[in-house]
Enzyme design. Structure first.
Site, PDB file in Angstrom:
ATOM      1  N   GLY A   1      -0.775   0.685   4.076  1.00  0.00           N
ATOM      2  CA  GLY A   1       0.087   1.881   3.840  1.00  0.00           C
ATOM      3  C   GLY A   1       0.610   2.459   5.009  1.00  0.00           C
ATOM      4  N   GLU A   2       1.629   3.190   4.519  1.00  0.00           N
ATOM      5  CA  GLU A   2       2.435   3.852   5.518  1.00  0.00           C
ATOM      6  C   GLU A   2       3.325   2.948   6.569  1.00  0.00           C
ATOM      7  OE1 GLU A   2       0.357   8.051   6.252  1.00  0.00           O
ATOM      8  OE2 GLU A   2      -0.924   6.289   6.239  1.00  0.00           O
TER       9      GLU A   2
ATOM     10  N   GLY B   1       0.766  -1.283  -0.049  1.00  0.00           N
ATOM     11  CA  GLY B   1       0.116   0.130   0.045  1.00  0.00           C
ATOM     12  C   GLY B   1       0.894   1.413  -0.159  1.00  0.00           C
ATOM     13  N   HIS B   2       0.020   2.319  -0.039  1.00  0.00           N
ATOM     14  CA  HIS B   2       0.806   3.723  -0.281  1.00  0.00           C
ATOM     15  C   HIS B   2       1.742   4.047   0.780  1.00  0.00           C
ATOM     16  CE1 HIS B   2      -1.461   5.774   2.636  1.00  0.00           C
ATOM     17  NE2 HIS B   2      -2.658   4.724   2.507  1.00  0.00           N
ATOM     18  N   ASP B   3       2.722   4.742   0.332  1.00  0.00           N
ATOM     19  CA  ASP B   3       3.757   5.503   1.312  1.00  0.00           C
ATOM     20  C   ASP B   3       4.350   4.564   2.101  1.00  0.00           C
ATOM     21  OD1 ASP B   3       3.054   8.528   0.854  1.00  0.00           O
ATOM     22  OD2 ASP B   3       1.120   7.546   1.370  1.00  0.00           O
TER      23      ASP B   3
END
Length: 215
Positions: A159-160, A140-142
């Site tokens: 994410g993250e 996922g993102h970041d």
């Protein structure tokens, strides 16, 4: 067409060979597969129709340009193998299955990575060197994934997340967003990581908890 070989003639090495075959179907004449290197097999023996070309000593004697894929899942062993290869003729391409889905939006991937079929990488993601994302993983993102990490099939990374170097994550594990996993940590198959994990531990269960620590 680049000459290419695989280090590691076990099951995953043979699977990586099928990725190279698929790349050549989609983009003909990308790679000329020569065979496997593996210190655990007799030089000259045949695996799936291709020769064992030798071990690390033979790799360091190669005198022509050669692309090499390191198909070793264990991050510690992989790191040791790479540290012993000192031949300037060897390069480490990143191998991506044509059916992997990777965003063009701020994704960086280092050298020597293997990204298998069905893996999804979204946006704003940094992946280091010699990372394995096996079949059907999601990132996922970041998210930041550091060098030498290995993720077995169907790992989901929200994410993250920051995953430090040489982390191994077993099949079907899930990592919740906004967490960190420390260097050299092992996450067991099917675990759900809902809190950050320290370095140098083995964590299992739902939720994942450290059950032992190691160097």
């Amino acid at each position: 067409m680049k000459n290419i070989a695989i280090f590691g003639a076990g099951g995953f090495g043979r699977e990586v060979k099928t990725i190279l075959d698929r790349i050549n179907v989609v983009t003909p004449n990308t790679y000329n597969f020569l065979g496997f290197f593996d210190d655990g097999f007799e030089k000259g023996s045949i695996v799936n129709g291709f020769p064992i070309l030798g071990g690390i000593e033979d790799l360091n004697k190669v005198n022509e340009s050669l692309s090499l894929v390191i198909s070793i899942g264990d991050p510690i062993i992989k790191n040791k193998i790479i540290s012993k290869i000192d031949n300037e003729k060897i390069e480490f391409p990143t191998i991506i299955h044509p059916n992997a889905s990777i965003s063009y939006d701020y994704v960086t991937i280092g050298k020597g990575c293997i990204i298998c079929e069905g893996t999804v990488i979204t946006c704003n993601i940094e992946i280091g060197n010699f990372v394995i994302l096996n079949l059907m993983c999601t990132v996922g993102h970041d998210t930041v994934i550091d060098d030498y990490c290995a993720f077995m099939p169907s790992v989901n990374i929200s994410g993250e997340v920051h995953i430090f170097p040489s982390v191994y994550v077993g099949t079907g594990a899930k990592i919740i967003n906004l967490l960190e996993i420390g260097e050299n940590t092992i996450v067991g198959a099917g675990a759900v990581v809902s809190k950050s994990l320290p370095a140098n531990c083995t964590a299992v269960g739902i939720p994942a908890k450290p059950i032992k620590f190691h160097e």
